[in-house]
Design a protein around this motif. Structure first.
Motif: not given
Length: 309
Positions: A21, A25-26, A28-29, A34, A218-219
């Motif tokens: 996760p 997230k890293t 994707l950011q 998103s 996620f999510p």
């Protein structure tokens, strides 16, 4: 990182798993991406579930695999080193580019990322362009399989496309919403029984493998999922002379579930209501039954009787 070839070393890759996760997230950011819940973008972040799915597909080194709705690539990246080739289909431009980067970083040259809407792609052409010699390799060739976390809004049209297409698919191992899994496995008489149930029984032998908690994505989606295995049959269990007619009858029977089968079929073809009543009676089906009570055999008999009328 091997700077010359853009390939990460083994130690780096242990820290850069898309099922992590934090790492997911890293990345994707970093790309301003998103997940879009409305498009079913819920990404698997559990290695145990990932391994169970891959194990269920019984992959061999000469197999070919299609992953649909590949996202950041949890399944595709894990399978690419085990088989002769993986085609990962992803409609989202940002995610398809991300998956391409991840494949390059891992040196997975057997993984081919295809950007596009699977409903409009010619999968047969794409597979033959990428795998022509392997796909037509005779007895020594492996099997063509579909292993995917399918977008929930595409299930029925996508399975029609895959099962009725020209590709010699032998096995599908797919993760779907739990409600969809129940529809796939439903038997006549239940509220979940419908066109999807008939489709899967006509072309495959479906099995529920295991349920998947919503908390391993996620999510997190709002519902749980399940993994279903569809073992493609060599021949359908029933024979019909006109498959197009058969599917017209099946769809008509379920189009308005509150209608009797007589009222559902009236208007299909040039037959009068009285003619349909006679056909139903010859098939041993009460005109007052509803479509969801008819078995695969009964739909086939109905199709043949109409064809010969």
């Amino acid at each position: 990182m091997d700077k010359e070839h853009g390939k990460a070393d083994k130690g780096d890759l242990q820290q850069k798993k898309v099922t992590s996760p934090a790492y997911l997230k890293t990345i994707l950011q970093e790309r301003n991406l998103s997940p879009r819940r409305s498009m079913g973008q819920n990404f698997l972040v559990d290695d145990n579930i990932l391994e169970k799915i891959i194990s269920a597909a019984t992959l061999h080194e000469n197999d070919l695999v299609i992953d649909i709705g590949a996202g950041p690539g949890a399944l595709s990246l894990a399978m690419a080193g085990k088989v002769a080739g993986v085609i990962a289909v992803e409609w989202d431009e940002g995610l398809s580019a991300l998956l391409q980067e991840q494949a390059l970083m891992r040196g997975l040259n057997r993984l081919h990322v295809v950007k596009g809407d699977v409903r409009r792609l010619d999968l047969d052409r794409i597979c033959r362009e990428k795998w022509g010699e392997i796909l037509c390799g005779g007895a020594a060739a492996g099997e063509l399989k579909v292993v995917a976390n399918l977008p929930y809004y595409l299930i029925t049209p996508l399975l029609f496309k895959l099962l009725q297409g020209r590709l010699p698919i032998k096995l599908l191992v797919v993760m779907v919403q739990l409600e969809v899994a129940r529809r796939i496995l439903a038997v006549p008489g239940g509220k979940e029984y419908g066109v999807l149930s008939v489709l899967c029984r006509y072309y495959t032998e479906p099995r529920l493998l295991f349920k998947v908690s919503r908390h391993v994505f996620f999510p997190s989606p709002e519902v749980d999922s399940a993994v279903v295995l569809l073992d493609v049959l060599g021949e359908p269990p029933v024979k019909v002379k006109d498959k197009g007619l058969f599917w017209k009858i099946v769809r008509a029977a379920f189009q308005k579930r509150r209608k009797t089968i007589l009222n559902a079929l009236h208007g299909l073809g040039d037959l009068s209501k009285g003619d349909w009543e006679k056909i139903l009676q010859k098939c041993g089906i009460s005109p007052m039954q509803r479509g969801e009570t008819l078995s695969l055999d009964e739909f086939a008999n109905l199709s043949e009787m109409f064809y010969n009328s």
